[in-house]
Design a protein around this motif. Structure first.
Motif, PDB file in Angstrom:
ATOM      1  N   GLY A  48      29.693 -19.325  10.068  1.00  0.00           N
ATOM      2  CA  GLY A  48      29.716 -18.743  11.404  1.00  0.00           C
ATOM      3  C   GLY A  48      29.019 -17.413  11.529  1.00  0.00           C
ATOM      4  O   GLY A  48      29.113 -16.744  12.567  1.00  0.00           O
ATOM      5  N   THR A  62      30.297 -15.333  14.792  1.00  0.00           N
ATOM      6  CA  THR A  62      30.785 -16.269  15.802  1.00  0.00           C
ATOM      7  C   THR A  62      32.199 -16.675  15.377  1.00  0.00           C
ATOM      8  O   THR A  62      33.056 -15.821  15.242  1.00  0.00           O
ATOM      9  N   ASP A  63      32.453 -17.953  15.142  1.00  0.00           N
ATOM     10  CA  ASP A  63      33.757 -18.355  14.622  1.00  0.00           C
ATOM     11  C   ASP A  63      33.572 -19.113  13.317  1.00  0.00           C
ATOM     12  O   ASP A  63      32.461 -19.482  12.946  1.00  0.00           O
ATOM     13  N   LYS A  64      34.654 -19.373  12.622  1.00  0.00           N
ATOM     14  CA  LYS A  64      34.588 -19.915  11.273  1.00  0.00           C
ATOM     15  C   LYS A  64      34.283 -21.414  11.223  1.00  0.00           C
ATOM     16  O   LYS A  64      34.179 -21.979  10.123  1.00  0.00           O
ATOM     17  N   SER A  84      28.373 -22.887  18.214  1.00  0.00           N
ATOM     18  CA  SER A  84      29.297 -23.162  17.124  1.00  0.00           C
ATOM     19  C   SER A  84      29.721 -24.621  17.147  1.00  0.00           C
ATOM     20  O   SER A  84      29.769 -25.265  18.201  1.00  0.00           O
ATOM     21  N   SER A  86      32.569 -25.583  16.883  1.00  0.00           N
ATOM     22  CA  SER A  86      33.825 -25.641  17.624  1.00  0.00           C
ATOM     23  C   SER A  86      33.609 -25.964  19.099  1.00  0.00           C
ATOM     24  O   SER A  86      34.562 -26.258  19.819  1.00  0.00           O
ATOM     25  N   THR A 141      31.941 -23.681  21.119  1.00  0.00           N
ATOM     26  CA  THR A 141      31.795 -22.397  21.796  1.00  0.00           C
ATOM     27  C   THR A 141      30.345 -21.948  21.690  1.00  0.00           C
ATOM     28  O   THR A 141      29.753 -21.995  20.616  1.00  0.00           O
TER      29      THR A 141
END
Length: 388
Positions: free
Chosen positions: A339, A357-359, A377, A379, A381
């Motif tokens: 991320g 960003t996120d994991k 991402s 995810s 997002t």
């Protein structure tokens, strides 16, 4: 229809006919990198160098995960992203606000293509669908899977299938205009985007380690330029498909052959300017002076665009699964499966800044729209970053 297949086949060595099997590039990369042993850990990068001041301007949740190898599409100041659930969302690059959204109703096999008026998508059930103003215009059944986003241009929709066949359809009605077969002696294919683009009045496509120039009106082959040739003793080692994204500056088109090489072709005369050995699985980026790419082990390299001389190589990002690079200002931008977004100097590869960003990890190569760095991402997002 015979011409395309015949010219491709005549340029390749003979091989026994084997059932075509889709392969994930990540799986092959892992085998070649680690030989089945425990995966090495990435290096600790230390504090953020912060040499470029960048902030997160916006983020948007799409409401569904984004699979790997689903390229984001930039048109003007907008960016279009697909979700695993079949949603196609178009965002304003400046603000992140939603401009359009529609659902295909099925799981998609790749990213979408658009000319700004019509958007083409392909499902995992091999249905080609075209939408306008978020409503379906038409759909057609295809005979093979598609992992390369369709190209919508000149009132037509061009589709390159996993078997490297190429087809053209009327963008308004879905009527098939022409179709040509790909090579019949390829036992393996990659389940990731290949090369399909317009350069002036020619379709440029990737076929078995070669760039081919195709007449968009008839499908006939105008020229072929080799960037890699099959090698090795087994089908996996002999796989040399060209992978996207590519770097185009005028008539110079530079591309990567999977786990084999990087090279540049002058499409004006079909001349191969240079090739260099490179063991990478994702596409490349570039500008007028340089071409950039990441090896499967995370080493990032730069070559001079004019002659292929290596300019620099860094190994600080080893053992991170890196995306293809984006050239943005004085930086080369890559993201990884942890991320993190890395901004490196175009001049020497030194670290300029890092963004988080996120994991879940980054799904596809970063893009730029409306002077905003857009990162998607896995995810679901989407993040927009801007300079301070």
């Amino acid at each position: 229809m015979k011409t395309f297949a015949h010219q491709v086949k005549s340029a390749l060595p003979a091989a026994s006919r084997v059932l075509a099997l889709p392969l994930l590039a990540t799986a092959l990369s892992a085998c070649s990198m680690f030989g089945g042993s425990e995966k090495p850990k990435p290096l600790d990068l230390g504090p953020n160098p912060g040499k470029i001041a960048v902030h997160q301007a916006w983020s948007v949740k799409l409401g569904g995960e984004v699979p790997l190898a689903m390229p984001a599409l930039v048109k003007g100041n907008t960016v279009t992203v697909v979700s695993k659930n079949g949603n196609v969302t178009t965002l304003d690059g400046n603000s992140g606000s939603q401009i359009g959204k529609f659902s295909v109703g099925e799981v998609l096999s790749t990213g979408v293509g658009s000319d700004g008026q019509r958007t083409a998508a392909v499902t995992q059930s091999n249905q080609l669908m075209v939408f306008a103003e978020d409503k379906q215009l038409w759909k057609r059944s295809l005979t093979a899977a598609v992992y390369t986003p369709p190209l919508v241009a000149g009132g037509r929709v061009f589709v390159m299938a996993a078997d490297r066949s190429l087809s053209a359809f009327d963008a308004n009605t879905g009527r098939e205009l022409w179709s040509v077969e790909g090579p019949s002696n390829e036992p393996l294919i990659l389940r990731q985007p290949g090369v399909l683009m317009a350069v002036e009045n020619t379709l440029v496509v990737g076929v078995s380690g070669r760039l081919a120039g195709v007449d968009p009106d008839t499908g006939s082959v105008r020229w072929m330029a080799p960037l890699a040739a099959p090698r090795g003793t087994n089908d996996v080692e002999r796989l040399v498909d060209l992978v996207g994204p590519v770097s185009r500056v005028g008539s110079s088109v530079c591309a990567r052959a999977f786990q084999a090489s990087v090279g540049c072709v002058d499409t004006a005369n079909a001349n191969v300017r240079w090739t260099q050995s490179s063991k990478g699985s994702d596409g490349i980026g570039g500008d007028e002076q340089s071409v950039f790419g990441a090896e499967s082990n995370g080493t990032v390299q730069a070559w001079r665009r004019s002659d292929g001389e290596r300019l620099w190589s860094i190994d600080k990002l080893q053992y991170r699964k890196l995306t293809a690079p984006l050239v943005l200002g004085r930086s080369v931008v890559l993201a990884d499966d942890l991320g993190t977004v890395h901004m490196l100097s175009r001049e020497d590869g030194s670290a300029l800044a890092r963004l988080e960003t996120d994991k879940a990890g980054v799904a596809t190569s970063p893009v730029v729209a409306a002077n905003t760095l857009v990162v998607v991402s896995r995810s679901g997002t989407v993040y927009g970053f801007k300079p301070d």
